[in-house]
Design a protein around this motif. Structure first.
Motif, PDB file in Angstrom:
ATOM      1  N   UNK A  74       0.886  -0.991   0.036  1.00 21.16           N
ATOM      2  CA  UNK A  74      -0.149  -0.217  -0.228  1.00 21.16           C
ATOM      3  C   UNK A  74       0.964   1.094  -0.151  1.00 21.16           C
ATOM      4  N   UNK A  75       2.308   0.838   0.575  1.00 15.25           N
ATOM      5  CA  UNK A  75       2.879   2.400   0.184  1.00 15.25           C
ATOM      6  C   UNK A  75       3.976   2.268  -0.972  1.00 15.25           C
ATOM      7  N   UNK A  76       3.532   1.752  -2.221  1.00  9.58           N
ATOM      8  CA  UNK A  76       3.870   1.640  -3.327  1.00  9.58           C
ATOM      9  C   UNK A  76       3.671   2.869  -3.555  1.00  9.58           C
TER      10      UNK A  76
ATOM     11  N   UNK B  68       2.428   4.356  -6.723  1.00 15.03           N
ATOM     12  CA  UNK B  68       1.956   3.714  -8.001  1.00 15.03           C
ATOM     13  C   UNK B  68       0.288   4.033  -7.122  1.00 15.03           C
ATOM     14  N   UNK B  69      -0.005   4.083  -5.669  1.00 12.82           N
ATOM     15  CA  UNK B  69      -1.125   3.759  -5.144  1.00 12.82           C
ATOM     16  C   UNK B  69      -1.389   5.390  -4.352  1.00 12.82           C
ATOM     17  N   UNK B  70      -0.597   6.375  -4.059  1.00 11.29           N
ATOM     18  CA  UNK B  70      -0.690   7.233  -4.064  1.00 11.29           C
ATOM     19  C   UNK B  70      -1.322   8.059  -5.170  1.00 11.29           C
ATOM     20  N   UNK B  71      -0.457   7.789  -6.686  1.00  9.33           N
ATOM     21  CA  UNK B  71      -1.233   8.111  -7.398  1.00  9.33           C
ATOM     22  C   UNK B  71      -2.815   7.979  -7.756  1.00  9.33           C
ATOM     23  N   UNK B  72      -3.369   6.847  -7.255  1.00  8.13           N
ATOM     24  CA  UNK B  72      -4.610   6.594  -7.526  1.00  8.13           C
ATOM     25  C   UNK B  72      -5.216   7.116  -6.361  1.00  8.13           C
ATOM     26  N   UNK B  73      -5.165   7.743  -4.861  1.00  7.02           N
ATOM     27  CA  UNK B  73      -5.966   8.009  -4.172  1.00  7.02           C
ATOM     28  C   UNK B  73      -6.573   9.327  -4.484  1.00  7.02           C
ATOM     29  N   UNK B  74      -5.510   9.969  -6.016  1.00  6.26           N
ATOM     30  CA  UNK B  74      -5.858  11.474  -5.746  1.00  6.26           C
ATOM     31  C   UNK B  74      -6.626  11.601  -7.151  1.00  6.26           C
ATOM     32  N   UNK B  75      -7.263  10.422  -7.597  1.00 11.03           N
ATOM     33  CA  UNK B  75      -7.770  10.288  -8.848  1.00 11.03           C
ATOM     34  C   UNK B  75      -8.892   9.625  -8.660  1.00 11.03           C
TER      35      UNK B  75
ATOM     36  N   UNK C 111     -14.636   7.208 -10.087  1.00  9.18           N
ATOM     37  CA  UNK C 111     -15.516   5.799  -8.962  1.00  9.18           C
ATOM     38  C   UNK C 111     -15.077   4.821  -9.771  1.00  9.18           C
ATOM     39  N   UNK C 112     -14.988   4.503 -10.294  1.00  7.25           N
ATOM     40  CA  UNK C 112     -14.372   3.208 -11.147  1.00  7.25           C
ATOM     41  C   UNK C 112     -12.420   2.978 -10.720  1.00  7.25           C
ATOM     42  N   UNK C 113     -12.054   4.045 -10.130  1.00  6.45           N
ATOM     43  CA  UNK C 113     -10.585   4.023  -9.599  1.00  6.45           C
ATOM     44  C   UNK C 113     -10.156   3.534  -8.149  1.00  6.45           C
ATOM     45  N   UNK C 114     -11.776   4.052  -7.538  1.00  2.62           N
ATOM     46  CA  UNK C 114     -11.404   4.276  -5.966  1.00  2.62           C
ATOM     47  C   UNK C 114     -12.241   3.441  -6.216  1.00  2.62           C
ATOM     48  N   UNK C 115     -12.652   2.309  -6.888  1.00  4.28           N
ATOM     49  CA  UNK C 115     -13.273   0.718  -5.754  1.00  4.28           C
ATOM     50  C   UNK C 115     -12.857   0.053  -6.618  1.00  4.28           C
ATOM     51  N   UNK C 116     -11.962  -0.045  -7.547  1.00  4.22           N
ATOM     52  CA  UNK C 116     -10.409  -0.584  -7.377  1.00  4.22           C
ATOM     53  C   UNK C 116      -9.671  -0.799  -6.719  1.00  4.22           C
ATOM     54  N   UNK C 117      -9.513   0.542  -5.964  1.00  2.29           N
ATOM     55  CA  UNK C 117      -8.197   0.689  -5.100  1.00  2.29           C
ATOM     56  C   UNK C 117      -8.983   0.308  -3.662  1.00  2.29           C
TER      57      UNK C 117
ATOM     58  N   UNK D  55      -8.178  -4.380   0.131  1.00  2.00           N
ATOM     59  CA  UNK D  55      -9.393  -5.282   1.168  1.00  2.00           C
ATOM     60  C   UNK D  55      -8.645  -6.346   0.500  1.00  2.00           C
ATOM     61  N   UNK D  56      -7.392  -7.312  -0.717  1.00  2.00           N
ATOM     62  CA  UNK D  56      -7.094  -7.913  -0.214  1.00  2.00           C
ATOM     63  C   UNK D  56      -5.637  -7.801   0.219  1.00  2.00           C
ATOM     64  N   UNK D  57      -5.122  -6.787   0.180  1.00  2.00           N
ATOM     65  CA  UNK D  57      -3.878  -6.365   1.621  1.00  2.00           C
ATOM     66  C   UNK D  57      -4.660  -6.983   2.923  1.00  2.00           C
ATOM     67  N   UNK D  58      -5.259  -6.415   3.159  1.00  2.00           N
ATOM     68  CA  UNK D  58      -5.753  -6.383   4.860  1.00  2.00           C
ATOM     69  C   UNK D  58      -6.025  -8.505   4.952  1.00  2.00           C
ATOM     70  N   UNK D  59      -5.986  -8.620   3.932  1.00  2.00           N
ATOM     71  CA  UNK D  59      -6.696 -10.288   4.098  1.00  2.00           C
ATOM     72  C   UNK D  59      -5.314 -11.196   3.715  1.00  2.00           C
TER      73      UNK D  59
END
Length: 254
Positions: A18-20, A22-29, A32-38, A43-47
């Motif tokens: 989650x520190x990649x 690329x993740x920070x880049x997506x957080x500013x996108x 709605x589709x991007x935020x759903x993917x994020x 959730x996958x990382x937490x699992x």
């Protein structure tokens, strides 16, 4: 140029932290589709984090004994004490210190598909695996307790590498090796959990083959347990050599 949703999805599948950046880049996108993917990624990382924590918890016995100087730690468990037909099967498994098999647990808590999946992963990552199998005629001769113990000892003897410590599910064993018996060990030790899965899958496969040899008993479904279907099949077809004559209700058909 803005990335497409499909490009982002493919990139997320390759991302593990989650520190990649690329993740920070997506957080500013704001799409709605991007935020759903994020959200799905997080959730996958937490699992995965929870799986690692569970695996670490189940490795506590192994870590403790490795600190005492032991390296080849074998987990031992059995399957098939309760059925009225088929063998009792035991397994001994030595996992490497670096082995990571998420999802390992008591085989009884897992679906058949999950057990099969883990069975293959265990065989791919284990240092050594031994299996012992005691059949119904011997179970009748020495009783199920001693048969289960004998199957466990046979499993240890069939290990390709000699162990230097044994972690055993519940049952005490007399061996040349130092050991600890753990009540409900298949839910407390990764080595015992691995042995539990190997024993269960090995026995289930044997019972599936038994149904092909003796069709009509339903061994592929009930695996030899005394279900209503199984009792009815005995009534229709009679006992076979795989039935344990010293068990109730099987003895009622003698």
């Amino acid at each position: 140029m803005q990335r497409s949703i499909q490009e982002i999805k493919r990139q997320l599948e390759k991302t593990s932290s989650p520190k990649d950046p690329f993740i920070k880049e997506l957080q500013s996108d704001s799409r709605k589709g991007v935020q759903t993917l994020l959200e799905g990624f997080m959730k996958r990382i937490e699992k995965e984090k929870q799986k690692k924590a569970q695996f670490k918890k189940l490795s506590s016995y192994e870590r403790y004994y490795r600190k005492q100087g032991y390296r080849a730690i074998a987990g031992i468990d059995e399957a098939g004490r309760g059925p009225i037909a088929g063998p009792v099967v035991a397994s001994a498994v030595i996992l490497s210190e670096k082995a990571y098999i998420p999802g390992l647990n008591d085989s009884k808590q897992l679906s058949e598909a999950k057990r099969e999946e883990l069975f293959e992963l265990i065989h791919n990552s284990a240092i050594a695996i031994g299996v012992g199998m005691i059949h119904s005629n011997e179970i009748d001769e020495i009783n199920i307790y001693w048969a289960a113990q004998k199957a466990m000892l046979d499993a240890v003897q069939h290990l390709e590498q000699q162990p230097d410590f044994l972690l055993i599910d519940a049952m005490p064993l007399t061996t040349p090796y130092p050991s600890e018996s753990i009540i409900k060990g298949d839910a407390k030790s990764i080595s015992i959990a691995a042995a539990s899965i190997v024993a269960k899958v090995t026995r289930d496969r044997y019972m599936i083959q038994l149904e092909q040899k003796f069709p009509g008993y339903g061994f592929d479904k009930h695996k030899g347990y005394g279900t209503a279907e199984h009792i009815e099949a005995i009534r229709r077809l009679g006992l076979i050599s795989e039935h344990r004559r010293s068990f109730a209700p099987t003895m009622d058909f003698l």
